[in-house]
Write a protein that holds these residues in place. Structure first.
Motif, PDB file in Angstrom:
ATOM      1  N   PHE A   1       2.319  13.889  -9.894  1.00 38.35           N
ATOM      2  CA  PHE A   1       2.860  15.233  -9.836  1.00 38.35           C
ATOM      3  C   PHE A   1       4.170  15.169 -10.780  1.00 38.35           C
ATOM      4  CE2 PHE A   1       0.922  15.020  -5.750  1.00 38.35           C
ATOM      5  CZ  PHE A   1       0.075  16.117  -5.527  1.00 38.35           C
ATOM      6  N   TYR A   2       4.756  13.983 -11.247  1.00 36.42           N
ATOM      7  CA  TYR A   2       5.852  14.024 -11.944  1.00 36.42           C
ATOM      8  C   TYR A   2       5.610  13.718 -13.493  1.00 36.42           C
ATOM      9  CZ  TYR A   2      10.569  12.968 -13.466  1.00 36.42           C
ATOM     10  OH  TYR A   2      11.732  12.647 -14.288  1.00 36.42           O
TER      11      TYR A   2
ATOM     12  N   ILE B   1       0.749  -1.210   0.176  1.00 35.26           N
ATOM     13  CA  ILE B   1       0.181   0.203   0.026  1.00 35.26           C
ATOM     14  C   ILE B   1       0.634   1.288   0.030  1.00 35.26           C
ATOM     15  CG2 ILE B   1      -1.634   1.501   1.371  1.00 35.26           C
ATOM     16  CD1 ILE B   1      -2.903  -1.379   2.181  1.00 35.26           C
ATOM     17  N   ILE B   2       2.118   1.277   0.858  1.00 33.75           N
ATOM     18  CA  ILE B   2       2.742   2.386   0.742  1.00 33.75           C
ATOM     19  C   ILE B   2       3.636   2.354  -0.598  1.00 33.75           C
ATOM     20  CG2 ILE B   2       5.057   3.223   2.046  1.00 33.75           C
ATOM     21  CD1 ILE B   2       4.105   1.810   4.712  1.00 33.75           C
ATOM     22  N   ILE B   3       3.826   1.607  -1.282  1.00 42.88           N
ATOM     23  CA  ILE B   3       4.761   1.573  -2.461  1.00 42.88           C
ATOM     24  C   ILE B   3       3.769   2.250  -3.576  1.00 42.88           C
ATOM     25  CG2 ILE B   3       6.091   0.150  -4.195  1.00 42.88           C
ATOM     26  CD1 ILE B   3       6.904  -1.521  -2.002  1.00 42.88           C
ATOM     27  N   ARG B   4       2.426   1.522  -3.393  1.00 40.91           N
ATOM     28  CA  ARG B   4       1.542   2.075  -4.512  1.00 40.91           C
ATOM     29  C   ARG B   4       0.904   3.397  -4.183  1.00 40.91           C
ATOM     30  NH1 ARG B   4      -0.803   3.746  -7.946  1.00 40.91           N
ATOM     31  NH2 ARG B   4      -2.515   2.863  -9.220  1.00 40.91           N
ATOM     32  N   LEU B   5       0.991   3.887  -2.897  1.00 39.20           N
ATOM     33  CA  LEU B   5       0.720   5.446  -2.802  1.00 39.20           C
ATOM     34  C   LEU B   5       1.972   6.187  -3.383  1.00 39.20           C
ATOM     35  CD1 LEU B   5      -0.618   7.752  -1.575  1.00 39.20           C
ATOM     36  CD2 LEU B   5       0.483   7.081   0.714  1.00 39.20           C
ATOM     37  N   ILE B   6       3.404   5.913  -3.072  1.00 40.52           N
ATOM     38  CA  ILE B   6       4.482   6.683  -3.602  1.00 40.52           C
ATOM     39  C   ILE B   6       4.429   6.644  -5.219  1.00 40.52           C
ATOM     40  CG2 ILE B   6       7.088   6.584  -3.691  1.00 40.52           C
ATOM     41  CD1 ILE B   6       6.860   5.231  -1.032  1.00 40.52           C
ATOM     42  N   TYR B   7       3.965   5.343  -5.849  1.00 39.20           N
ATOM     43  CA  TYR B   7       4.257   5.384  -7.166  1.00 39.20           C
ATOM     44  C   TYR B   7       2.948   6.506  -7.661  1.00 39.20           C
ATOM     45  CZ  TYR B   7       3.602   3.520 -11.928  1.00 39.20           C
ATOM     46  OH  TYR B   7       3.456   3.418 -13.342  1.00 39.20           O
ATOM     47  N   PHE B   8       1.747   6.382  -7.176  1.00 42.28           N
ATOM     48  CA  PHE B   8       0.546   7.062  -7.477  1.00 42.28           C
ATOM     49  C   PHE B   8       1.086   8.597  -7.479  1.00 42.28           C
ATOM     50  CE2 PHE B   8      -2.928   9.710  -6.105  1.00 42.28           C
ATOM     51  CZ  PHE B   8      -3.815   9.831  -6.777  1.00 42.28           C
ATOM     52  N   LEU B   9       1.707   9.164  -6.318  1.00 42.95           N
ATOM     53  CA  LEU B   9       2.025  10.556  -6.281  1.00 42.95           C
ATOM     54  C   LEU B   9       2.944  10.788  -7.242  1.00 42.95           C
ATOM     55  CD1 LEU B   9       2.342  10.590  -2.423  1.00 42.95           C
ATOM     56  CD2 LEU B   9       0.512  11.583  -3.759  1.00 42.95           C
ATOM     57  N   VAL B  10       4.097  10.010  -7.372  1.00 41.88           N
ATOM     58  CA  VAL B  10       5.123  10.096  -8.486  1.00 41.88           C
ATOM     59  C   VAL B  10       4.348  10.424  -9.829  1.00 41.88           C
ATOM     60  CG1 VAL B  10       6.894   9.154  -9.779  1.00 41.88           C
ATOM     61  CG2 VAL B  10       7.072   9.191  -7.402  1.00 41.88           C
ATOM     62  N   CYS B  11       3.370   9.610 -10.324  1.00 41.27           N
ATOM     63  CA  CYS B  11       2.860   9.621 -11.469  1.00 41.27           C
ATOM     64  C   CYS B  11       1.877  10.961 -11.442  1.00 41.27           C
ATOM     65  CB  CYS B  11       1.905   8.399 -11.565  1.00 41.27           C
ATOM     66  SG  CYS B  11       2.589   6.757 -12.000  1.00 41.27           S
TER      67      CYS B  11
ATOM     68  N   THR C   1       2.526  12.120 -15.427  1.00 40.80           N
ATOM     69  CA  THR C   1       1.079  11.299 -15.637  1.00 40.80           C
ATOM     70  C   THR C   1       1.216  10.147 -16.702  1.00 40.80           C
ATOM     71  OG1 THR C   1       0.307  13.061 -17.435  1.00 40.80           O
ATOM     72  CG2 THR C   1      -0.074  13.462 -14.919  1.00 40.80           C
ATOM     73  N   ASP C   2       2.222  10.243 -17.575  1.00 43.80           N
ATOM     74  CA  ASP C   2       2.123   9.154 -18.678  1.00 43.80           C
ATOM     75  C   ASP C   2       2.441   7.879 -17.832  1.00 43.80           C
ATOM     76  OD1 ASP C   2       2.234   8.388 -21.295  1.00 43.80           O
ATOM     77  OD2 ASP C   2       4.377   8.240 -21.515  1.00 43.80           O
ATOM     78  N   TRP C   3       2.945   7.928 -16.662  1.00 41.77           N
ATOM     79  CA  TRP C   3       3.264   6.442 -16.109  1.00 41.77           C
ATOM     80  C   TRP C   3       1.859   5.867 -15.686  1.00 41.77           C
ATOM     81  CZ3 TRP C   3       8.057   7.766 -12.422  1.00 41.77           C
ATOM     82  CH2 TRP C   3       9.081   8.136 -13.280  1.00 41.77           C
ATOM     83  N   PHE C   4       0.767   6.532 -15.860  1.00 44.09           N
ATOM     84  CA  PHE C   4      -0.397   5.888 -15.493  1.00 44.09           C
ATOM     85  C   PHE C   4      -0.727   4.868 -16.467  1.00 44.09           C
ATOM     86  CE2 PHE C   4      -1.950   9.905 -13.153  1.00 44.09           C
ATOM     87  CZ  PHE C   4      -1.878   9.346 -11.673  1.00 44.09           C
ATOM     88  N   LYS C   5      -0.303   4.879 -17.546  1.00 43.55           N
ATOM     89  CA  LYS C   5      -0.588   4.041 -18.660  1.00 43.55           C
ATOM     90  C   LYS C   5      -0.162   2.554 -18.357  1.00 43.55           C
ATOM     91  CE  LYS C   5       3.590   4.430 -21.415  1.00 43.55           C
ATOM     92  NZ  LYS C   5       4.244   5.457 -20.499  1.00 43.55           N
ATOM     93  N   TYR C   6       0.739   2.322 -17.274  1.00 49.35           N
ATOM     94  CA  TYR C   6       1.136   1.003 -16.869  1.00 49.35           C
ATOM     95  C   TYR C   6       0.044   0.519 -15.806  1.00 49.35           C
ATOM     96  CZ  TYR C   6       5.620   2.553 -18.765  1.00 49.35           C
ATOM     97  OH  TYR C   6       6.482   3.298 -19.535  1.00 49.35           O
ATOM     98  N   LYS C   7      -1.003   0.042 -16.533  1.00 49.05           N
ATOM     99  CA  LYS C   7      -2.207  -0.633 -15.941  1.00 49.05           C
ATOM    100  C   LYS C   7      -1.782  -1.799 -15.402  1.00 49.05           C
ATOM    101  CE  LYS C   7      -5.343   2.175 -18.712  1.00 49.05           C
ATOM    102  NZ  LYS C   7      -6.406   2.324 -19.476  1.00 49.05           N
ATOM    103  N   PHE C   8      -0.890  -2.558 -16.059  1.00 46.25           N
ATOM    104  CA  PHE C   8      -0.858  -4.258 -15.810  1.00 46.25           C
ATOM    105  C   PHE C   8      -0.128  -4.315 -14.486  1.00 46.25           C
ATOM    106  CE2 PHE C   8       3.007  -2.277 -17.806  1.00 46.25           C
ATOM    107  CZ  PHE C   8       4.070  -2.822 -16.952  1.00 46.25           C
ATOM    108  N   LEU C   9       0.389  -3.310 -13.823  1.00 46.31           N
ATOM    109  CA  LEU C   9       0.846  -3.235 -12.371  1.00 46.31           C
ATOM    110  C   LEU C   9      -0.141  -3.544 -11.333  1.00 46.31           C
ATOM    111  CD1 LEU C   9       3.418  -0.207 -12.717  1.00 46.31           C
ATOM    112  CD2 LEU C   9       4.241  -2.560 -12.759  1.00 46.31           C
ATOM    113  N   GLU C  10      -1.277  -3.232 -11.768  1.00 45.38           N
ATOM    114  CA  GLU C  10      -2.265  -3.530 -11.094  1.00 45.38           C
ATOM    115  C   GLU C  10      -2.499  -5.113 -10.514  1.00 45.38           C
ATOM    116  OE1 GLU C  10      -3.561  -1.091  -9.264  1.00 45.38           O
ATOM    117  OE2 GLU C  10      -2.327   0.228 -10.515  1.00 45.38           O
TER     118      GLU C  10
END
Length: 640
Positions: free
Chosen positions: A302-303, A290-300, A305-314
């Motif tokens: 604010f840094y 959960i903590i890692i997912r939160l960090i990745y979400f914040l990076v996507c 948004t193109d990284w949101f496309k990696y949906k397979f990580l879910e």
């Protein structure tokens, strides 16, 4: 000979490749054709790396041979920085006699331009896409539709220019308007059923949460709403109904909804399956994820948004939830986990079918409709089975509660029987005890008679003792008066002795034994004529923070008892300072600092400093202390 064979192979390869480049399968359309999906060789594409080609250039003879055959079942924009031109060739075998459209399915496509010929052979441009506001579309539908301009018999080339930051499936479909209306109505009815189920599940569990106050219901509601938001974002329903004039939100919708979906899914798994108690190590892994997912979400967010496309990580949190359910069901034998595992099994199956559909393989063993909506079906089945899991957990808790209630009733019956037995035993004991008490009472009555006679004798003796006590009290009063007079006489004798002769420090200390006695002596001397504040001249005062200090009741100034005395800023014990002044006065300032140090027990240098100060005061006040006798030392204390 070998060279000729190689040359022939090269010529054959070049001819075959060129044939693959320019060959395009024609799609025949007649009045009976209600729908056709363009796949494989029915679509050719051209990659526009610089994104600057125009329709005039693309349709010119110079670019016709540059279109290459589609290598996948559905074309894709592999280079997301480039624009892609797609061409389809349609032959109307007869005049259609009705309106038709070309439809694009993938709702996350950023920009689509359609160039469709009219009756005069001129290409008419239409545009749509997720980057445009919803009202700019020709049809107010979640997909992208372009109206075919002519239905006359003949062959036509249709060109489409596609740009997207995400990789998309370019699914091109021919439909009659009648077929489109029927299909759209059916699809929206299905959406209404799906999202209605989400609302029903959420409302039902909200009522359950308000009734029993169990957090798992709240996290389940948040998870279900996240699923709904993800599906709405994927289907384009959210863009159509929630933010039709804000296409920029489409860039964040998938990432935000997926973040909440995976996060609340993990938290709900912990709450439903009691992972913290049943599997502490897995609980730690879930918290870390959960903590890692939160960090990745914040990076996507604010840094990039193109990284949101990696949906397979879910797939990672999905797999962890699935594994947790299997572990707790298999190892811990927790009943509700079986429905949890079934729900995530169908969700995982829907996820796999969706991937197969994206790759274009679903047509081999399942229909396109099932493949396209497989993830939605998976979510729906998952919600149903998760509801079963919650219900099973409630049933187990209710059964435990019922068993506990039965156990309480049984225990109450046992307690009642024990109470009856104990009461019977107590009654028997009471009877026996009553007889004993009656016997003891007779004995006590006899003893009371004896005690009454003894009390009469004691009363007479007490009367005598009272008279004696009164006499003793009178004598004590007389003795107390004598003691007071004796104590006063001793004090006067001691003071007279101190003032009359030179005494040692021990005898001097009997008069001034401690700091409080010295401070009291100073206070009495300093304010013997009354108190007046040195700041405002006020005559009212109260006690200060330090004993014997006086604080003005008007300006609150606190005057020290040592102020304006010879002992101000004193650094040695006050009673020793008193004795030093006493010795200096008795010896008329002629005693040495070494002698003072020996008698007082203070360093010679300190004694010399104080002796110098006292000697100066004595010289200044010769007239005042002249003829004062041994008590004149006290006149050196207060400064003038």
């Amino acid at each position: 000979m070998l060279r000729k064979v190689i040359n022939r192979l090269v010529y054959f390869f070049i001819f075959f490749s060129a044939h693959q480049v320019i060959a395009q399968q024609v799609v025949n359309i007649d009045t009976n054709t209600k729908e056709h999906i363009f796949v494989n060789k029915e679509i050719v594409c051209l990659e526009d790396i610089n994104r600057n080609l125009t329709i005039e250039e693309v349709k010119s003879a110079a670019y016709q041979d540059k279109f290459i055959a589609n290598k996948d079942f559905y074309p894709k924009n592999y280079n997301r920085k480039a624009a892609y031109w797609y061409r389809i060739k349609v032959r109307f075998n007869e005049k259609l006699g009705h309106s038709a459209i070309i439809e694009f399915f993938d709702q996350i496509t950023d920009h689509v331009e359609a160039y469709l010929p009219d009756e005069n052979g001129n290409y008419v441009k239409s545009k749509a896409g997720a980057d445009l506001s919803f009202r700019e579309r020709s049809f107010h539908h979640k997909n992208f539709q372009f109206l075919i301009n002519t239905d006359k018999k003949g062959e036509y080339f249709y060109y489409f220019r596609v740009e997207s930051k995400d990789q998309v499936n370019v699914i091109i479909v021919f439909r009659t308007v009648e077929r489109f209306i029927g299909y759209a109505l059916s699809e929206y009815i299905m959406f209404g059923f799906f999202y209605g189920m989400i609302v029903i599940f959420s409302f039902h569990n909200l009522l359950m949460f308000l009734a029993v106050r169990r957090r798992q219901y709240l996290f389940y509601i948040l998870y279900v709403l996240s699923v709904g938001m993800f599906e709405m974002s994927t289907d384009g329903i959210a863009f159509q109904y929630l933010w039709p004039n804000q296409p920029v939100w489409n860039e964040y919708a998938y990432g935000v909804s997926l973040f909440f979906l995976s996060t609340f899914g993990l938290i709900f798994t912990k709450e439903l399956l009691h992972v913290k108690i049943k599997a502490p190590k897995i609980n730690t892994v879930i918290n870390l994820l959960i903590i890692i997912r939160l960090i990745y979400f914040l990076v996507c967010l604010f840094y990039n948004t193109d990284w949101f496309k990696y949906k397979f990580l879910e797939f990672i949190p999905l797999s962890l939830c699935f594994f947790t359910g299997i572990y707790i069901w298999w190892k811990k034998q927790y009943g509700p986990a079986r429905f949890f595992v079934l729900g995530y099994f169908f969700l995982s199956l829907g996820f796999i079918i969706k991937i197969v559909h994206i790759l274009g393989w679903s047509r081999l063993f399942i229909g396109n409709v099932v493949g396209y909506y497989s993830l939605s079906f998976g979510f729906l089945l998952e919600m149903v089975f998760l509801s079963f899991a919650i219900g099973d957990q409630v049933r187990i808790l209710r059964r435990k509660k019922e068993n506990a209630r039965k156990q309480i009733i049984k225990q109450m019956q046992v307690n009642a029987e024990l109470k009856d037995n104990i009461n019977k035993e107590l009654e028997d004991k009471v009877v026996v005890r009553t007889k004993e008490v009656q016997q003891k009472s007779a004995e006590l009555q006899q003893k009371n008679i004896t005690i009454e006679h003894q009390n009469e004798e004691l009363l007479s003796k007490n009367t005598l003792l009272e008279h004696q006590a009164e006499e003793i009290s009178r004598m004590n009063i007389l003795l107390e008066k004598d003691n007071i007079n004796l104590k006063t006489n001793i004090e006067k004798v001691r003071e007279a002795r101190v003032n009359a002769t030179e005494v040692d420090f021990e005898e001097f200390s009997l008069k001034y034994p401690d700091k409080d006695s010295c401070y009291k002596f100073l206070a009495d001397m300093k304010w013997e004529n009354g108190y007046a504040c040195i700041k405002c001249s006020n005559t009212s005062y109260c006690n200060g923070k330090v004993p014997f200090n006086r604080r003005c009741t008007k300006c609150a100034y606190e005057e020290s008892v040592l102020h304006d005395t010879i002992f101000e800023n004193n650094r040695i014990p006050i009673n020793k300072a008193f004795y030093l002044v006493y010795l200096m006065y008795n010896h008329k300032g002629a005693i040495s600092s070494h002698k003072l140090s020996e008698r007082i027990g203070i360093r010679q240098s300190t004694c010399w400093t104080y002796a110098s100060k006292v000697k100066k005061v004595m010289e200044d006040r010769k007239k005042d202390i002249k003829g004062s006798g041994k008590s004149g030392w006290s006149k050196l204390i207060i400064n003038k």
